[in-house]
Design an enzyme around this catalytic site. Structure first.
Site, PDB file in Angstrom:
ATOM      1  N   ARG A  42     -51.407  13.385  -9.425  1.00  0.00           N
ATOM      2  CA  ARG A  42     -51.533  14.397  -8.993  1.00  0.00           C
ATOM      3  C   ARG A  42     -50.666  14.065  -7.327  1.00  0.00           C
ATOM      4  O   ARG A  42     -49.937  15.539  -6.715  1.00  0.00           O
ATOM      5  CB  ARG A  42     -52.910  14.889  -8.587  1.00  0.00           C
TER       6      ARG A  42
ATOM      7  N   GLY B 186     -61.550   0.981 -15.512  1.00  0.00           N
ATOM      8  CA  GLY B 186     -63.246   1.867 -14.574  1.00  0.00           C
ATOM      9  C   GLY B 186     -63.280   0.881 -13.687  1.00  0.00           C
ATOM     10  O   GLY B 186     -63.251   0.257 -13.465  1.00  0.00           O
ATOM     11  N   THR B 187     -64.448   1.480 -13.091  1.00  0.00           N
ATOM     12  CA  THR B 187     -64.960   1.351 -11.578  1.00  0.00           C
ATOM     13  C   THR B 187     -65.343  -0.517 -11.109  1.00  0.00           C
ATOM     14  O   THR B 187     -64.855  -0.688 -10.789  1.00  0.00           O
ATOM     15  CB  THR B 187     -65.878   2.461 -10.811  1.00  0.00           C
TER      16      THR B 187
ATOM     17  N   SER C 114     -17.068  17.235  36.659  1.00  0.00           N
ATOM     18  CA  SER C 114     -17.213  17.582  35.702  1.00  0.00           C
ATOM     19  C   SER C 114     -16.619  16.651  34.513  1.00  0.00           C
ATOM     20  O   SER C 114     -15.424  16.155  34.680  1.00  0.00           O
ATOM     21  CB  SER C 114     -17.780  18.494  35.454  1.00  0.00           C
TER      22      SER C 114
ATOM     23  N   GLY D 217     -13.524  15.617  38.995  1.00  0.00           N
ATOM     24  CA  GLY D 217     -13.733  16.088  37.475  1.00  0.00           C
ATOM     25  C   GLY D 217     -12.426  15.732  36.531  1.00  0.00           C
ATOM     26  O   GLY D 217     -11.011  16.073  37.434  1.00  0.00           O
TER      27      GLY D 217
HETATM   28  C1  UD1 Z   1     -66.111   7.732  -8.738  1.00  0.00           C
HETATM   29  C2  UD1 Z   1     -67.408   7.331  -9.043  1.00  0.00           C
HETATM   30  C3  UD1 Z   1     -68.306   8.421  -8.917  1.00  0.00           C
HETATM   31  C4  UD1 Z   1     -67.769   9.317  -7.554  1.00  0.00           C
HETATM   32  C5  UD1 Z   1     -66.383   9.393  -6.921  1.00  0.00           C
HETATM   33  C6  UD1 Z   1     -65.825   9.191  -5.797  1.00  0.00           C
HETATM   34  C7  UD1 Z   1     -67.770   6.039 -10.852  1.00  0.00           C
HETATM   35  C8  UD1 Z   1     -67.643   5.608 -12.192  1.00  0.00           C
HETATM   36  N1  UD1 Z   1     -67.274   7.004 -10.475  1.00  0.00           N
HETATM   37  O1  UD1 Z   1     -65.295   8.489  -9.765  1.00  0.00           O
HETATM   38  O2  UD1 Z   1     -69.405   8.417  -9.377  1.00  0.00           O
HETATM   39  O3  UD1 Z   1     -68.700  10.921  -6.917  1.00  0.00           O
HETATM   40  O4  UD1 Z   1     -65.457   7.533  -7.333  1.00  0.00           O
HETATM   41  O5  UD1 Z   1     -64.313   9.912  -5.474  1.00  0.00           O
HETATM   42  O6  UD1 Z   1     -67.269   4.736  -9.670  1.00  0.00           O
HETATM   43  N2  UD1 Z   1     -60.187   2.588  -9.282  1.00  0.00           N
HETATM   44  C9  UD1 Z   1     -59.898   0.944  -9.513  1.00  0.00           C
HETATM   45  N3  UD1 Z   1     -59.639   1.158 -11.236  1.00  0.00           N
HETATM   46  C10 UD1 Z   1     -60.207   1.228 -11.969  1.00  0.00           C
HETATM   47  C11 UD1 Z   1     -60.575   2.992 -11.882  1.00  0.00           C
HETATM   48  C12 UD1 Z   1     -60.630   3.508 -10.774  1.00  0.00           C
HETATM   49  O7  UD1 Z   1     -59.093   0.427  -8.657  1.00  0.00           O
HETATM   50  O8  UD1 Z   1     -60.130   0.537 -12.886  1.00  0.00           O
HETATM   51  C13 UD1 Z   1     -60.106   2.864  -7.971  1.00  0.00           C
HETATM   52  C14 UD1 Z   1     -59.061   4.366  -7.681  1.00  0.00           C
HETATM   53  O9  UD1 Z   1     -58.284   4.165  -7.468  1.00  0.00           O
HETATM   54  C15 UD1 Z   1     -59.914   4.959  -6.458  1.00  0.00           C
HETATM   55  C16 UD1 Z   1     -61.247   4.378  -6.803  1.00  0.00           C
HETATM   56  O10 UD1 Z   1     -61.436   3.108  -8.183  1.00  0.00           O
HETATM   57  O11 UD1 Z   1     -59.462   4.376  -5.322  1.00  0.00           O
HETATM   58  C17 UD1 Z   1     -61.918   5.185  -7.692  1.00  0.00           C
HETATM   59  O12 UD1 Z   1     -61.344   5.358  -9.505  1.00  0.00           O
HETATM   60  P1  UD1 Z   1     -61.352   7.304  -9.069  1.00  0.00           P
HETATM   61  O13 UD1 Z   1     -61.417   7.129 -10.853  1.00  0.00           O
HETATM   62  O14 UD1 Z   1     -61.132   8.352  -8.332  1.00  0.00           O
HETATM   63  O15 UD1 Z   1     -62.955   7.992  -9.482  1.00  0.00           O
HETATM   64  P2  UD1 Z   1     -63.555   8.512 -10.002  1.00  0.00           P
HETATM   65  O16 UD1 Z   1     -64.084   9.171 -11.672  1.00  0.00           O
HETATM   66  O17 UD1 Z   1     -63.329   9.828  -9.085  1.00  0.00           O
END
Ligand code: UD1
Ligand code: CA
Length: 475
Positions: A16, A86-87, A423, A441
């Site tokens: 975004r 995922g995180t 000047s 000048g």
């Molecule tokens: C996450 C949380 C959510 C929380 C929100 C706050 C999880 C599953 N959910 O959601 O509970 O309310 O943050 O903002 O954790 N990232 C990685 N690798 C990945 C995925 C993400 O490094 O595979 C990083 C992103 O760059 C970012 C952060 O982790 O800095 C959060 O990721 P994002 O996808 O924004 O998580 P949300 O779905 O917003």
């Protein structure tokens, strides 16, 4: 205190932002978001910081390696997460880099305004053995993970927006994305994560339910200041956080007694050219009008006044000096200084190495570079002083310049005390104008002039009587 390691998640794409620059390298107050987060790590006295990179990894890693300031205070490593699942998966990549003891704090590279005291309180809440979540109550919690509590108020789990029931979506308390977790528990929990959820991702937030099942206490450290956990996902959000951050700096300065005409039109930033950290240091009774931008280190002495719309970088302004509107001062690496009671501008330009003594006057459209002006010297209109040493009380006329560059090398011009330069003169360096001398000048001065002399170097005036101007010819 247990040892502290920090994991910073910075692999996400930031679609975004609609930018070629990776999201965590977008700048707030002139400083990449990630560097703000590294500053937080430094304030926690972290032992090691592991940054998880993915999208734009090369650029992000290069920025980490620059270690601007904070990075130097701890062991900083980057680890790539490819693909991004995922995180939970992200944190899993970092765990092998950690010692396995102490506390781990998880931060996001796109959440720049968390205060050190908040993070310290979170670590304290974790207290070596508990899972501590930073949470906040939001009027509109859409999109965030919700904090699900039992009837007795204890935290049970975090449910993500896309997995939440209608009733769970009504919960206003959300997970900020920041947690403190005992390192010895983190690895085993992560190993048990599955991606059996609405997004098919490994959710870090699933470890909350695991902690509850394992009888590990989960505590929510709930704050009220949503700004501290606000992430940047779009240019609009970035601008909102920028204003909020600038307002905080403005308020802090006003509380020290600085008079800002409008705190909403005031900016203090890192200096993009030199990388110098933002630091505006003001003595008593400094007044700053609207629209000024201060970059890098700027010191302003007692009672000095800064007019509207000045850009001032890496400079020191002494007590009582008056900088008129639209003045541009950039000392870059060398610095620039304005002496006590000096008057600069409007529309003046001071460049690196400009050193103005007391009561010096620099007027409109005057440029000064790498030059010292002794006390009381004046260059009031449309002039250039480059590589010049200017004595006390010199008066430097409108439109005069130092020709300091011969196309290959730069040379010095010395204008001794009490000289009057008329000047539109060109002083071809290297050249010295002797003390007390006068330069007529329009002169182009190529040779040193003796003290006390009048030097004129220009075509002699002649007048032709009854001169007839040419007439337009008939065709
Ligand atoms: C996450 C949380 C959510 C929380 C929100 C706050 C999880 C599953 N959910 O959601 O509970 O309310 O943050 O903002 O954790 N990232 C990685 N690798 C990945 C995925 C993400 O490094 O595979 C990083 C992103 O760059 C970012 C952060 O982790 O800095 C959060 O990721 P994002 O996808 O924004 O998580 P949300 O779905 O917003
Ligand atoms: Ca997010």
């Amino acid at each position: 205190m247990t040892a502290l390691d920090i994991i910073i998640m910075a692999a996400g794409k930031g679609t975004r932002m609609k930018s070629r620059t990776p999201k965590v390298l977008q700048r707030l107050a002139g400083r990449p978001l990630l560097q703000h987060v590294l500053d937080q790590a430094a304030s926690l006295r972290a032992r090691r910081v592991v940054v998880i990179t993915g999208h734009g990894a090369t650029e992000v890693e290069a920025n980490c390696a620059q270690g601007t300031g904070a990075g130097a205070q701890f062991d900083l490593q980057c680890v790539r997460q490819e693909p991004q699942l995922g995180t939970g998966h992200a944190v899993q990549q970092a765990v092998p880099r950690l010692a396995g003891d102490g506390t781990v704090v998880v931060l996001s590279g796109d959440v720049p305004l968390t205060q050190a005291a908040t993070l310290r309180a979170l670590v304290e809440a974790s207290n070596g053995g508990r899972l501590a979540l930073l949470t906040v109550q939001l009027p509109d919690p859409t999109g965030y993970g919700r904090i699900v509590r039992a009837a007795d108020g204890t935290v049970q789990r975090i449910v993500e927006q896309k997995d939440a029931s209608e009733a769970q979506r009504a919960i206003g308390e959300i997970y900020s994305g920041i947690m403190a977790v005992p390192a010895r528990l983190l690895g085993p929990w992560l190993a048990r994560l599955t991606n059996d959820n609405a997004q098919g991702e490994y959710y870090l937030t699933d470890i909350v339910a695991m902690a509850v099942a394992d009888g590990v206490p989960v505590v929510a450290h709930r704050i009220t200041d949503a700004l501290q956990v606000a992430g940047v996902n779009s240019p609009v959000q970035l601008a909102e956080l920028e204003r909020a951050h600038q307002m905080r700096q403005a308020v802090a300065l006003m509380e020290q007694g600085v008079r800002l005409a409008d705190p909403a039109r005031f900016d203090v930033r890192d200096d993009a050219k030199t990388g110098a950290r933002a630091a505006l240091v003001c003595a008593q009774d400094v007044e700053i009008d609207v629209g000024c931008i201060f970059s890098g280190r700027v010191e302003i002495g007692e009672g000095a006044q800064i007019g509207a719309y000045c850009c001032i970088a890496n400079a020191s302004i002494a007590a009582g000096a008056v900088i008129q509107p639209f003045t541009h001062i950039d000392g870059e690496k060398q610095g620039a200084s304005v002496g006590q009671g000096a008057q600069v501008g409007p529309f003046a330009r001071l460049r690196p190495g400009a050193q103005l003594g007391r009561e010096v006057h620099i007027g409109n459209f005057v440029e000064v570079k790498n030059s010292q002006l002794a006390d009381g010297a004046k260059a009031n209109h449309l002039a250039y002083l480059g590589d010049a040493t200017v004595g006390e009380r010199v008066n430097y006329g409108a439109g005069s310049i130092t020709a300091n560059y011969d196309g290959a090398n730069k040379h010095r011009t010395v204008i001794e005390a009490d000289v009057h330069v008329g000047s539109n003169c060109v002083l071809v360096a290297p050249v010295t104008i002797g003390a007390g001398g006068t330069v007529g000048g329009g002169s182009t001065i190529t040779k040193d002039t003796p003290p006390g002399s009048l030097s004129v170097a220009r075509g002699k005036q002649m007048s032709i009587a009854n001169w007839k101007r040419p007439l337009k010819q008939a065709r």
